[in-house]
Design a protein around this motif. Structure first.
Motif, PDB file in Angstrom:
ATOM      1  N   THR A 217       0.841  -1.208   0.000  1.00 28.25           N
ATOM      2  CA  THR A 217       0.000   0.000   0.000  1.00 28.25           C
ATOM      3  C   THR A 217       0.869   1.249   0.000  1.00 28.25           C
ATOM      4  O   THR A 217       0.546   2.241  -0.657  1.00 28.25           O
ATOM      5  CB  THR A 217      -0.937   0.005   1.230  1.00 28.25           C
TER       6      THR A 217
ATOM      7  N   ARG B 252       1.923   1.953  -3.350  1.00 26.81           N
ATOM      8  CA  ARG B 252       0.815   2.459  -4.153  1.00 26.81           C
ATOM      9  C   ARG B 252       0.519   3.930  -3.845  1.00 26.81           C
ATOM     10  O   ARG B 252       0.391   4.741  -4.758  1.00 26.81           O
ATOM     11  CB  ARG B 252      -0.434   1.596  -3.929  1.00 26.81           C
TER      12      ARG B 252
ATOM     13  N   GLU C  92       0.903   6.913  -6.514  1.00 29.07           N
ATOM     14  CA  GLU C  92      -0.286   7.655  -6.957  1.00 29.07           C
ATOM     15  C   GLU C  92      -0.292   9.102  -6.464  1.00 29.07           C
ATOM     16  O   GLU C  92      -1.293   9.803  -6.606  1.00 29.07           O
ATOM     17  CB  GLU C  92      -1.553   6.928  -6.465  1.00 29.07           C
TER      18      GLU C  92
END
Lengths: 221, 79
Positions: A154, A157, A161
Motif C-alpha cells: 500500500t 501504491r 499515486e
C-alpha cells in the motif's frame, strides 16, 4: 462552501478549527455532535478536529470512528463528500477505514509538541491547491501517536499515486512515520488526513501564518 | 459465558513500548531477554449461552472494534 466540524467527547481543538474555517470561508461551520445520524443538508466539507476523543481508550480514534455520525460521513465520503481529518481526526478517519494504514505510538514514545516543516507533495488536492508543489510550510504538531505505518504494498501504491500530500522535511520527522509521511489522501482525493495542526498557524498570534493558503484552497476546491 | 481476547501486534509492526520494557528489564539486571512485545487482554461477559453463536459474535467484535486488523492479530478463547 458549507462546512461541518464533528464533535466527540474528548475533542478539544474544535474551536480553533471553527475559527479557522470561519475566517477563511466567511461562513460559520455547523458543529455536529457524534450521536447525530445525519450531517446538515448541503454540507460540502466535514472536518474531524484534533483532541483526545474518548480519552484515546482502546486505540486513538477507535471508538469515535464507530459513532453514529461517522456512518453518515462514510456513506457520503463514498459519494465524494470532502473530509479533512486533523491529528486525532486523522486517527479517527483512518480507524473508520476512510484512509489506509494506521497511526501508532511515536517511535521514541514521547508526546511531541513543536513546530515542524512540511513539504507540499501534492498541490492538486482540495486542501493544497493554492500552494506551490514542493513548497515548504511551518506547522505545529502535538501528538503521542502520529507514527504512520502501512503495509509495503500500500505504501508503494500511495507513493506512486501521489497520495502523500504532506511530508515532514528531512530531519524533522517527529514520530518515526514511514517515508516521513505527515498527511495522505484517499484514492479519489476527497479524504485527507494529516497529523499537524494547520488551524494553529494562520494568524499573527500564532507567530506564523504559513497555513492560510491551505484554508484558502478550500474556497477554490 | 465468558470470553478472553488477546490482541497482539502483527509481526513487523514496530512496538516501541515493548522495546522500552525490554531495555528496562536489561538495565534491571535481567540478562538474556531477546525481545518483548506488548499486547492487550480483554475479558468479555456474554449473555449468549450457545458457544458457536458466541464465537461468531466475538469474531465480529474483534474485526469491527477490539482489534485494528491493519496492525493487530486477535485470538479468542471461550470459557
Amino acid at each position: 462552501m458549507n462546512s461541518a466540524v464533528l464533535l466527540f467527547p474528548g475533542i478539544n481543538r474544535e474551536h480553533d478549527m471553527v475559527l479557522a474555517l470561519q475566517r477563511t470561508t466567511g461562513k460559520t461551520p455547523h458543529v455536529v455532535w457524534h450521536t447525530d445520524t445525519n450531517l446538515p443538508a448541503g454540507t460540502d466539507l466535514v472536518v474531524v478536529p484534533g483532541g483526545f476523543s474518548y480519552g484515546d481508550y482502546l486505540r486513538c480514534g477507535a471508538i469515535a470512528a464507530r459513532s453514529p455520525i461517522m456512518a453518515d460521513v462514510k456513506a457520503k465520503a463514498a459519494k465524494g463528500l470532502k473530509v479533512l481529518g486533523v491529528c486525532n481526526g486523522f486517527q479517527i478517519v483512518t480507524e473508520a477505514g476512510l484512509l489506509p494504514g494506521a497511526l501508532v505510538r511515536n517511535a521514541d514514545l514521547k508526546f511531541v509538541c513543536k513546530e515542524v516543516r512540511l513539504r507540499i507533495e501534492n498541490n492538486q488536492t482540495f486542501f493544497t491547491n493554492k500552494t506551490a508543489q514542493g513548497s515548504i510550510v511551518s506547522c505545529p504538531v502535538a501528538h503521542g501517536e502520529g507514527n504512520y505505518i502501512v503495509d509495503a504494498e500500500t505504501l508503494k501504491r500511495i507513493e506512486g499515486e501521489g497520495r502523500v500530500v504532506f511530508r515532514y522535511v528531512e530531519g524533522t520527522n517527529p514520530n518515526g512515520a514511514m517515508n516521513d509521511i505527515a498527511g495522505i489522501c484517499n484514492e479519489a482525493g476527497n479524504v485527507i488526513g494529516m497529523m499537524p495542526h494547520p488551524e494553529n498557524m494562520i494568524e499573527a498570534l500564532h507567530g506564523k501564518q504559513d497555513c492560510v493558503t491551505l484554508f484558502e484552497s478550500l474556497l477554490a476546491a | 459465558m465468558k470470553a478472553k481476547i488477546k490482541v497482539t501486534l502483527k509481526n513487523g509492526v514496530l512496538d516501541p513500548q515493548g522495546k522500552a520494557i525490554e531495555h528496562a528489564l536489561g538495565s534491571m539486571g535481567f540478562s538474556g531477554v531477546n525481545g518483548v512485545r506488548q499486547g492487550k487482554f480483554f475479558e468479555v461477559e456474554l449473555a449468549e449461552t450457545d458457544k458457536a453463536k458466541a464465537e461468531v459474535m466475538l469474531k465480529q467484535m474483534c474485526e469491527k472494534l477490539i482489534a485494528n486488523t491493519v496492525i493487530e492479530n486477535y485470538a479468542i478463547e471461550l470459557a
